[in-house]
Write a protein that holds these residues in place. Structure first.
Motif, PDB file in Angstrom:
ATOM      1  N   GLY A  29     -22.781   3.723 -35.883  1.00  0.00           N
ATOM      2  CA  GLY A  29     -21.843   3.473 -36.964  1.00  0.00           C
ATOM      3  C   GLY A  29     -22.418   2.551 -38.012  1.00  0.00           C
ATOM      4  O   GLY A  29     -23.203   1.653 -37.724  1.00  0.00           O
ATOM      5  N   GLY A  31     -21.186  -0.013 -41.045  1.00  0.00           N
ATOM      6  CA  GLY A  31     -20.005  -0.729 -41.505  1.00  0.00           C
ATOM      7  C   GLY A  31     -19.700  -0.471 -42.966  1.00  0.00           C
ATOM      8  O   GLY A  31     -20.566  -0.079 -43.756  1.00  0.00           O
ATOM      9  N   SER A  32     -18.456  -0.705 -43.321  1.00  0.00           N
ATOM     10  CA  SER A  32     -18.048  -0.490 -44.708  1.00  0.00           C
ATOM     11  C   SER A  32     -18.724  -1.482 -45.654  1.00  0.00           C
ATOM     12  O   SER A  32     -18.979  -1.164 -46.814  1.00  0.00           O
ATOM     13  CB  SER A  32     -16.532  -0.577 -44.835  1.00  0.00           C
ATOM     14  OG  SER A  32     -16.081  -1.857 -44.437  1.00  0.00           O
ATOM     15  N   GLY A  33     -19.023  -2.674 -45.166  1.00  0.00           N
ATOM     16  CA  GLY A  33     -19.745  -3.650 -45.992  1.00  0.00           C
ATOM     17  C   GLY A  33     -21.154  -3.190 -46.330  1.00  0.00           C
ATOM     18  O   GLY A  33     -21.644  -3.396 -47.440  1.00  0.00           O
ATOM     19  N   THR A  34     -21.792  -2.534 -45.374  1.00  0.00           N
ATOM     20  CA  THR A  34     -23.131  -2.005 -45.607  1.00  0.00           C
ATOM     21  C   THR A  34     -23.098  -0.896 -46.650  1.00  0.00           C
ATOM     22  O   THR A  34     -23.939  -0.858 -47.557  1.00  0.00           O
ATOM     23  CB  THR A  34     -23.724  -1.457 -44.296  1.00  0.00           C
ATOM     24  OG1 THR A  34     -23.716  -2.503 -43.320  1.00  0.00           O
ATOM     25  CG2 THR A  34     -25.127  -0.956 -44.480  1.00  0.00           C
ATOM     26  N   ILE A  35     -22.121  -0.008 -46.513  1.00  0.00           N
ATOM     27  CA  ILE A  35     -21.982   1.084 -47.484  1.00  0.00           C
ATOM     28  C   ILE A  35     -21.697   0.517 -48.872  1.00  0.00           C
ATOM     29  O   ILE A  35     -22.288   0.951 -49.870  1.00  0.00           O
ATOM     30  CB  ILE A  35     -20.857   2.049 -47.060  1.00  0.00           C
ATOM     31  CG1 ILE A  35     -21.171   2.685 -45.715  1.00  0.00           C
ATOM     32  CG2 ILE A  35     -20.617   3.112 -48.117  1.00  0.00           C
ATOM     33  CD1 ILE A  35     -22.346   3.600 -45.705  1.00  0.00           C
ATOM     34  N   ALA A  36     -20.794  -0.472 -48.949  1.00  0.00           N
ATOM     35  CA  ALA A  36     -20.471  -1.082 -50.239  1.00  0.00           C
ATOM     36  C   ALA A  36     -21.702  -1.763 -50.842  1.00  0.00           C
ATOM     37  O   ALA A  36     -21.935  -1.691 -52.055  1.00  0.00           O
ATOM     38  CB  ALA A  36     -19.332  -2.077 -50.079  1.00  0.00           C
TER      39      ALA A  36
END
Length: 78
Positions: A29, A31-36
């Motif tokens: 997975g 994380g959304s922080g990484t994608i952002a």
């Protein structure tokens, strides 16, 4: 022609989806922080490239309008 391509592509895409579902244990997975962060960095680099290109192009245009020499010709040929 389009149907032939569709008949070739669709089974391959279906096979890829099935194998992706089967190999779910190998994925990890994100994380959304990484994608952002990735999206923000991409936008920042794109803006930097566009800004730099615009700045150099406007400087070049100013030189051309002022009649300055843009290219120097090398006269030292062997």
């Amino acid at each position: 022609m389009t149907k032939k391509i569709l008949h070739t592509f669709f089974p391959l895409a279906l096979l890829a989806m099935v194998s992706a579902v089967e190999d779910k244990g190998l994925c990890y997975g994100v994380g959304s922080g990484t994608i952002a962060g990735i999206i923000f960095a991409d936008v920042a680099v794109t803006v930097l490239i566009v800004t730099t290109t615009y700045w150099y192009a406007s400087k070049r245009r100013q030189k051309k309008e002022n009649g300055e020499i843009l290219h120097r010709h090398n006269t030292n040929f062997l």
